[in-house]
Enzyme design. Structure first.
Site, mmCIF file in Angstrom:
data_model
loop_
_atom_site.group_PDB
_atom_site.id
_atom_site.type_symbol
_atom_site.label_atom_id
_atom_site.label_comp_id
_atom_site.label_asym_id
_atom_site.label_seq_id
_atom_site.Cartn_x
_atom_site.Cartn_y
_atom_site.Cartn_z
ATOM 1 N N ALA A 66 -11.518 14.927 -0.730
ATOM 2 C CA ALA A 66 -12.673 15.501 -0.052
ATOM 3 C C ALA A 66 -13.546 14.343 0.417
ATOM 4 O O ALA A 66 -13.505 13.242 -0.151
ATOM 5 C CB ALA A 66 -13.435 16.403 -1.013
ATOM 6 N N GLY A 111 -8.809 15.992 -3.522
ATOM 7 C CA GLY A 111 -8.559 17.192 -2.713
ATOM 8 C C GLY A 111 -7.269 17.108 -1.919
ATOM 9 O O GLY A 111 -6.688 18.141 -1.564
ATOM 10 N N GLU A 114 -4.652 18.130 -4.302
ATOM 11 C CA GLU A 114 -4.786 19.583 -4.498
ATOM 12 C C GLU A 114 -4.226 20.356 -3.299
ATOM 13 O O GLU A 114 -3.629 21.419 -3.458
ATOM 14 C CB GLU A 114 -6.268 19.922 -4.724
ATOM 15 C CG GLU A 114 -6.772 19.363 -6.052
ATOM 16 C CD GLU A 114 -8.279 19.436 -6.196
ATOM 17 O OE1 GLU A 114 -8.998 18.841 -5.370
ATOM 18 O OE2 GLU A 114 -8.751 20.109 -7.138
ATOM 19 N N GLU A 134 -11.134 12.058 -9.376
ATOM 20 C CA GLU A 134 -12.499 12.601 -9.366
ATOM 21 C C GLU A 134 -13.363 12.057 -10.498
ATOM 22 O O GLU A 134 -14.565 11.870 -10.334
ATOM 23 C CB GLU A 134 -12.468 14.138 -9.440
ATOM 24 C CG GLU A 134 -12.113 14.832 -8.139
ATOM 25 C CD GLU A 134 -10.616 15.025 -7.946
ATOM 26 O OE1 GLU A 134 -9.807 14.359 -8.630
ATOM 27 O OE2 GLU A 134 -10.254 15.858 -7.096
HETATM 28 C C1 HXC Z 1 -14.716 9.634 2.690
HETATM 29 C C2 HXC Z 1 -13.109 8.005 2.748
HETATM 30 C C3 HXC Z 1 -12.391 8.656 1.711
HETATM 31 C C4 HXC Z 1 -12.932 9.857 1.179
HETATM 32 C C5 HXC Z 1 -11.329 6.887 2.277
HETATM 33 N N1 HXC Z 1 -12.402 6.931 3.076
HETATM 34 N N2 HXC Z 1 -11.290 7.906 1.441
HETATM 35 N N3 HXC Z 1 -14.249 8.509 3.230
HETATM 36 N N4 HXC Z 1 -14.100 10.299 1.696
HETATM 37 N N5 HXC Z 1 -12.310 10.558 0.216
HETATM 38 C C6 HXC Z 1 -12.803 5.981 4.112
HETATM 39 C C7 HXC Z 1 -13.326 4.689 3.545
HETATM 40 O O1 HXC Z 1 -14.681 4.807 3.197
HETATM 41 C C8 HXC Z 1 -13.118 3.738 4.702
HETATM 42 O O2 HXC Z 1 -14.143 3.935 5.650
HETATM 43 C C9 HXC Z 1 -11.826 4.253 5.328
HETATM 44 O O3 HXC Z 1 -11.671 5.596 4.870
HETATM 45 C C10 HXC Z 1 -10.603 3.461 4.893
HETATM 46 O O4 HXC Z 1 -10.594 3.423 3.470
HETATM 47 P P1 HXC Z 1 -10.529 2.057 2.604
HETATM 48 O O5 HXC Z 1 -11.124 2.351 1.298
HETATM 49 O O6 HXC Z 1 -11.103 0.922 3.382
HETATM 50 O O7 HXC Z 1 -8.942 1.850 2.515
HETATM 51 P P2 HXC Z 1 -8.147 1.158 1.309
HETATM 52 O O8 HXC Z 1 -8.831 -0.095 0.861
HETATM 53 O O9 HXC Z 1 -6.746 1.042 1.799
HETATM 54 O O10 HXC Z 1 -8.199 2.175 0.101
HETATM 55 C C11 HXC Z 1 -7.600 3.448 0.248
HETATM 56 C C12 HXC Z 1 -8.026 4.398 -0.913
HETATM 57 C C13 HXC Z 1 -9.581 4.397 -1.005
HETATM 58 C C14 HXC Z 1 -7.430 3.866 -2.230
HETATM 59 C C15 HXC Z 1 -7.467 5.751 -0.630
HETATM 60 O O11 HXC Z 1 -10.085 4.671 0.304
HETATM 61 C C16 HXC Z 1 -10.114 5.419 -1.939
HETATM 62 O O12 HXC Z 1 -10.115 5.191 -3.156
HETATM 63 N N6 HXC Z 1 -10.636 6.522 -1.382
HETATM 64 C C17 HXC Z 1 -11.282 7.566 -2.185
HETATM 65 C C18 HXC Z 1 -10.260 8.370 -2.921
HETATM 66 C C19 HXC Z 1 -10.900 9.450 -3.801
HETATM 67 O O13 HXC Z 1 -11.704 9.097 -4.712
HETATM 68 N N7 HXC Z 1 -10.584 10.718 -3.510
HETATM 69 C C20 HXC Z 1 -11.122 11.827 -4.286
HETATM 70 C C21 HXC Z 1 -12.384 12.306 -3.651
HETATM 71 S S1 HXC Z 1 -13.139 13.595 -4.606
HETATM 72 P P3 HXC Z 1 -14.865 2.669 6.385
HETATM 73 O O14 HXC Z 1 -15.966 3.310 7.189
HETATM 74 O O15 HXC Z 1 -15.299 1.748 5.322
HETATM 75 O O16 HXC Z 1 -13.756 2.100 7.246
HETATM 76 C C22 HXC Z 1 -12.319 14.994 -4.191
HETATM 77 C C23 HXC Z 1 -12.857 16.257 -4.817
HETATM 78 C C24 HXC Z 1 -12.204 17.493 -4.262
HETATM 79 O O17 HXC Z 1 -11.401 14.977 -3.464
HETATM 80 C C25 HXC Z 1 -12.942 18.737 -4.716
HETATM 81 C C26 HXC Z 1 -14.235 18.958 -4.054
HETATM 82 C C27 HXC Z 1 -14.874 20.282 -4.403
#
Ligand code: HXC
Length: 262
Positions: A66, A111, A114, A134
């Site tokens: 998400a 997400g 999921e 998360e």
């Molecule tokens: C918003 C995101 C994102 C996310 C990546 N980006 N994941 N933006 N939400 N979930 C964005 C980054 O900010 C970045 O933007 C661009 O995408 C590229 O990502 P990088 O981090 O630079 O790439 P990399 O170094 O290769 O790392 C990839 C990654 C990392 C390991 C996937 O991006 C990451 O850890 N992302 C978050 C993963 C996460 O925690 N997902 C769970 C979310 S909670 P910029 O502008 O800097 O280029 C969830 C809850 C669901 O999903 C339920 C809700 C009710």
């Protein structure tokens, strides 16, 4: 509805839905979830679509979760609304009677994992990565991950992923049963299309009722679920496809399943 965050392409009986926000690794914000919900509800009403492939744009990510920048500012009620919308999307994908194959082409985190779990079949490319990170963000999964993950891989593997936030590679995901198989990245879509093609050759009513039997039966006790299966088996005899399938076997020819209206 015009889509800005997803693509929905039809090729005969196959629909391919692509989440298309590659700059943020296809993260799911509110609008993307609304579009996905609309898209899958439309597919549900379209008998000409027999299989759906769901994937992410670009070479790096299926869905990286998400959208964290969107979620950071939510108050508790808005967070609940967001989780509920996400769950409606997952339930729609699981609940439509058309089979949905997740072509997991990179990160499937939070997400995104999921979303893959809500699909019927998961095929991963070698670079795919899975996890429920998360807890790193101080939240629990909200799109059904705490429920579908243990049902798919068992409580022990699910708890390890959920509590640690660890990210696992495609081979480990296959080992624990999170994905059906792993293929080279350049063969992922073709491999999913070939599977979709084989499903499209089968009796459409029977395929739809198989999905119904699996998903609804899993929520019942075994005796009730087997009775439900017998009812669905009987229902197949209301379709000309049962006659065609059995006649083709006895006449030593390939079946021709033509129309979905029966
Ligand atoms: C918003 C995101 C994102 C996310 C990546 N980006 N994941 N933006 N939400 N979930 C964005 C980054 O900010 C970045 O933007 C661009 O995408 C590229 O990502 P990088 O981090 O630079 O790439 P990399 O170094 O290769 O790392 C990839 C990654 C990392 C390991 C996937 O991006 C990451 O850890 N992302 C978050 C993963 C996460 O925690 N997902 C769970 C979310 S909670 P910029 O502008 O800097 O280029 C969830 C809850 C669901 O999903 C339920 C809700 C009710």
């Amino acid at each position: 509805m015009e889509y800005s965050n997803i693509l929905c392409e039809k090729d005969g009986p196959l629909a391919t839905v692509t989440i298309n926000r590659p700059k943020v690794l296809n993260a799911l914000n509110y609008e993307t979830l609304q579009e996905l919900k609309h898209c899958f509800e439309t597919i549900a009403g379209d008998r000409s679509t027999r299989v759906v492939i769901l994937t992410g744009a670009g070479e790096k990510s299926f869905v990286a979760g998400a959208d964290i920048s969107f979620m950071r500012e939510l108050n508790p009620l808005e967070a609940r609304t967001f989780a509920t919308l996400g769950q409606e999307v997952m339930n729609t994908i699981e609940g439509i009677d058309t089979p949905v194959i997740a072509a997991v082409n990179g990160f499937a985190l939070g997400g995104g994992c999921e979303l893959a779990l809500a699909c019927d079949i998961r095929i991963a490319s070698e670079n795919a990565r899975f996890g429920q990170p998360e807890v790193n963000l101080g939240v629990v999964p909200g799109f059904g991950g705490t429920q579908r993950l243990p049902r798919l891989v068992g409580k022990g593997h699910a708890c390890e992923l959920l509590f640690s936030g660890d990210i696992i590679d495609a081979a480990e995901a296959a080992r624990i049963g999170l994905v059906n198989r792993v293929v080279p990245q350049d063969q992922l879509l073709e491999s999913c299309r070939q599977l979709a093609g084989r499903i499209c050759l089968r009796g459409p009513v029977a395929v739809r009722l198989c999905k119904d039997a699996v998903n609804n039966g899993l929520e019942m006790d075994l005796a009730r679920a087997c009775r439900y299966e017998a009812d669905l088996f009987a229902m197949c005899f209301a379709s000309t496809q049962q006659q065609e399938g059995m006649s083709a076997f006895l006449e030593k020819r390939q079946p021709k399943f033509e129309s979905e209206k029966d």
